[in-house]
Design an enzyme around this catalytic site. Structure first.
Site, mmCIF file in Angstrom:
data_model
loop_
_atom_site.group_PDB
_atom_site.id
_atom_site.type_symbol
_atom_site.label_atom_id
_atom_site.label_comp_id
_atom_site.label_asym_id
_atom_site.label_seq_id
_atom_site.Cartn_x
_atom_site.Cartn_y
_atom_site.Cartn_z
ATOM 1 N N ASP A 228 -9.008 34.776 17.428
ATOM 2 C CA ASP A 228 -9.751 33.096 17.868
ATOM 3 C C ASP A 228 -9.215 32.041 17.230
ATOM 4 O OD1 ASP A 228 -11.446 31.459 19.063
ATOM 5 O OD2 ASP A 228 -13.232 31.727 17.975
ATOM 6 N N TRP A 229 -8.718 30.642 18.308
ATOM 7 C CA TRP A 229 -8.116 29.605 18.022
ATOM 8 C C TRP A 229 -7.520 29.132 16.736
ATOM 9 C CZ3 TRP A 229 -7.433 32.738 21.798
ATOM 10 C CH2 TRP A 229 -6.305 31.989 23.295
#
Length: 830
Positions: A228-229
């Protein structure tokens, strides 16, 4: 074709040194992996979903089809519809030059307080798996990859970057891992996204047991695991744990940091080779690696130019509008429909003598949830517009706001003509772009000609033409320095900061009202909001600009608004009240504090229902809300976040052109206090999943106490059904313990669609959804559904043995219209 892909991957990998391989594992920017022409690798672009494809730029300049929320799609209980959604999104992705869609979200509705509830499908792992599998197949049918997310147990937003979710092994396997396992097995996704949170002590981007052990070795997943970012935090921990790709770039824990770790002897280069091989395999599957075949058998393409020419934006937009409308109709759940004057109030008679349409959401529908799932459609059909278009011209339709659910200003919209100007040193203009609203949201990509390092300020300039006279309110949202000027008056000149614990929320900041200006109708005024980038933005690992010019029309007396709505309802034959949540209630980055409708919407419904017995309430929310008035109104229709065609779909349902086809994918409690699982806030960084398997309808069935307002699987239509037969048959497919035939008959006076649900109960165990199918029949007609029970329905995870074991029989099977409404029962043994 698989051999050709692997050969192309091996050849490309063989041409790379350590720096090149490590570079493949770090994003080049916010959304893309860099091209490496020397090995035939083109740029690979990712984009958020799941209800549309935003594309590389998070901006309304490049509009996207906006489909209904995932909860609405799951409410259709129709995997084939989900597959069609996936195929449409693949076309949209190719049009925008996107190779990988960051979707679907298959976390569970563990608690109704989950802030991102609307972005996931269901409280049930089987329904989630069936819808998610079909969605993934549809996207990948079109040659576009997915990243199934968020692996795993990312079921709430509070302290999501640091929380350690403590989940028992049986619950982890049977509930939270189950949708991922089914999708990996049946859809072979090209990617999985590792979540921010930790599970049982290990953060998910470094979770060797789950990433390497379960996902790869046990399930045989051969795709890419992407963070995930900003989730990846440790170079050594991530690469040894099983993370392939750290996003966004270029400042990540991989790249140069990974090269240094290998050379320092902290990481075996073989791990880098494995991850690089998987990234190249993703590129080959997406058609951006020379020498590999695209999924449809054609030669790999470096870009989407030819396809974009054939698959035009106009065609995709038209198909997207039609599908958005269909999903919105099929996802509408009719919770209640009581008779008035001898017949149910819905569908409304279009010649019935007048309709009062009430509610702020009737004029300005909330069509999607907040956060990274947001896209910018080129149009939105409001309920007011949809009903006006569908009603006969002579049918009276009166609108009244009634109550304002939002206590905050929103981004400037109607009446504004704005553009954003990027400024460098000494206010040199670097570039500009038009703004359909007051929101500036540049993440990764900036307007043409703008270099992030040169950017010092952004100005939103333009004019505003008021449609109403009075004291218009203006404000700002964001983090940094602001100067707001309206009609020559400076309303604010200072710095705005936000200390929110979630970086996503802190970056976008809180809306703040800065002042009011008395304006006349149709008299244009100049508007300018200058935004100075704060120095700390330079320290972020991403290139981002986000802020907004806010506006609100002159406030009216709340009592006067309510009185107008009551008067309109009293004078009409039928009253339709649209109520809903706001972005400050349901969004990414925070969980909900309660299930109450914001503002005075409950009071509005109660007062309208008191004067009009034919009151219909439409709920515009992505997740459960309390409805204290539900027994006092004639009908309740759940529209979820219904996408860009919201009003057209609602008119179809209200007026009977289409039947509401939805069934609840999650249980709706009458009150938050009644819900079995409500804790979403960690203590000392930990959140125990103490409820084990008692989540959703299983928890409601296992305890005494108040019943839910509406059970899992509930939903009415515009006809009636009789269940006539339930029969257990020998299994038709390998691995299935049995097949089940359910016969039904339409006893109503119009054609309809029914969702046949089958629940299985082992001896001494919980009832669980084991199969479902939609059937269609004309008035008086019959239909049957034949379902194959999944193997997991008769198995359990043995924690002591560390494996799956068969449940002892015999098993009880119920054919039902909801988890609380079994109609026919049978038994069988394996």
């Amino acid at each position: 074709m698989a051999d050709q892909v692997e050969q192309a991957v091996a050849e490309a990998l063989g041409k790379l040194g350590l720096e090149g391989k490590a570079g493949l594992l770090a994003g080049a920017d916010m959304w893309a992996l860099a091209a490496v022409p020397g090995i035939g690798l083109g740029e690979l672009v990712m984009s958020d979903g799941p209800i549309g494809v935003r594309g590389r730029r998070w901006t309304s300049v490049d509009p996207s089809v906006a489909l209904p929320s995932p909860t609405a799609l799951a409410a259709s209980w129709d995997p084939e519809l989900a597959r069609r959604v996936g195929r449409l999104l693949a076309r949209e992705a190719r049009r925008k030059g996107v190779h990988v869609l960051l979707a679907p979200t298959v976390n569970l509705h563990r608690s109704p307080l989950g802030g991102r509830h609307f972005e996931a499908y269901s409280e049930d792992p089987y329904l989630t798996a069936e819808i998610g599998t079909a969605y993934v197949r549809g996207v990948q049918d079109g040659g576009v990859g997915v990243t199934v997310k968020h692996f795993v147990a990312n079921d709430a937003e509070t302290q999501r970057f640091t929380v350690d979710n403590l989940v028992g092994q049986r619950a982890l396997r049977e509930l939270y891992l189950a949708p991922f396992e089914a999708i990996v097995r049946d859809a072979r996704p090209w990617g999985v996204m590792a979540a921010y949170n930790a599970v049982n002590g290990a953060t998910m981007t470094e979770h060797r047991e789950l990433l390497r052990g379960v996902l790869r070795e046990e399930w045989g997943f051969d795709g890419v695991v992407v963070s995930d970012w900003l989730a990846a935090r440790s170079t050594v921990g991530a690469i040894t744990g099983g993370l392939d790709l750290a996003m966004p770039g270029p400042r990540t824990v991989y790249g140069e940091a990974l090269v240094a770790a290998v050379r320092a002897g902290e990481v075996d280069e073989g791990l880098v080779d494995e991850a690089a091989r998987r990234v190249l395999r993703l590129a080959a599957r997406a058609g951006v690696l020379a020498g590999a075949a695209a999924p449809d058998g054609s030669a790999a393409r470096a870009d989407a130019t030819e396809e974009t020419a054939a698959d035009t934006a106009a065609d995709t937009a038209a198909d997207g509008a039609a599908l958005a409308r269909e999903v919105a109709v099929r996802g509408c759940v009719l919770l209640r429909n009581e008779p008035r004057d001898g017949r149910p109030v819905l569908p409304l008679d279009p010649r019935g003598g007048g309709i009062a349409l009430i509610g702020a959401a009737a004029r300005d529908a909330r069509v999607l949830g907040g956060g990274s799932a947001q896209v910018f459609p080129d149009h939105v059909v409001s309920p007011l517009d949809g009903l006006r278009a569908a009603l006969p011209r002579q049918e009276p339709l009166v609108y009244a706001q009634g109550a304002d659910p939002s206590e905050e200003l929103g981004a400037a919209g109607g009446g504004f003509a704005l553009h954003a100007v990027a400024l460098g040193e000494q206010d040199r203009e670097l570039g500009a772009e038009p703004l359909p609203s007051g929101q500036v949201q540049w993440l990764g990509d900036l307007p043409d000609g703008v270099v992030y390092g040169d950017l010092r300020a952004v100005e939103v300039r333009g004019e505003f033409v008021p449609s109403v006279a009075g004291a218009h309110r203006f404000g700002t949202r964001g983090t940094g320095g602001f100067r707001l000027e309206v009609d020559g008056r400076v309303l604010f000149d200072g710095v705005q900061a936000d200390a929110h614990e979630d970086p996503f929320e802190a970056f976008f900041g809180q809306p703040v009202e800065r002042g009011v200006v008395e304006l006349a109708v149709e008299q244009p005024v100049g508007v300018c909001l200058r935004y100075e980038l704060p120095p700390e933005l330079a320290e972020l690992p991403i290139q981002a600009v986000g802020f907004a010019l806010l506006h609100g029309e002159p406030e009216r007396d709340p009592e006067e608004l309510l009185a107008e709505a009551v008067a309109a309802a009293a004078a009409a034959t039928s009253a339709v009240v649209v109520v809903g949540t706001t972005e400050r209630v349901e969004s990414e980055g925070f969980d909900r504090a309660d299930l109450l409708l914001p503002g005075r919407q409950d009071e509005l419904v109660a007062r309208v229902a008191a004067v009009n017995p034919r009151t219909v309430v439409v709920v515009n929310a992505g997740a459960p809300v309390e409805m204290p008035w539900r027994e006092d109104v004639a009908a309740v229709l759940l529209a979820w976040f219904p996408g860009q065609e919201a009003g057209a779909a609602l008119a179809d349902v209200l007026l009977g052109a289409q039947e509401p086809g939805g069934r609840l994918p999650t249980t709706w409690p009458a009150r938050l206090a009644d819900a079995p699982v409500t804790r979403v806030t960690p203590q000392d960084g930990e959140l125990p999943y103490d409820e084990g398997l008692s989540v959703g309808y299983r928890a409601w069935a296992a305890r005494t106490g108040p019943a839910p307002a509406y059970p899992f699987g509930h939903g009415l239509g515009y006809t009636d059904w009789e269940y006539t037969a339930l029969e257990v048959l020998p299994s038709r497919v390998a691995g299935s313990p049995a097949s089940v035939r359910v016969a039904v008959r339409n006893t109503g006076d119009r054609a309809g669609r029914e969702v046949v649900q089958v629940y299985l109960t082992p001896p001494g165990g919980d009832r669980r959804l084991a199969g479902f199918a939609t059937v269609v029949a004309q008035a008086g007609g019959s239909a049957e559904a034949v379902l194959d029970l999944p193997a997991r329905a008769v198995e359990f995870w043995d924690e002591a043995a560390g494996g799956w074991r068969p449940e002892p029989g015999p098993f009880t099977l119920d054919a039902a219209r909801s988890a609380a409404a079994p109609l026919l029962t049978a038994t069988f043994s394996r």
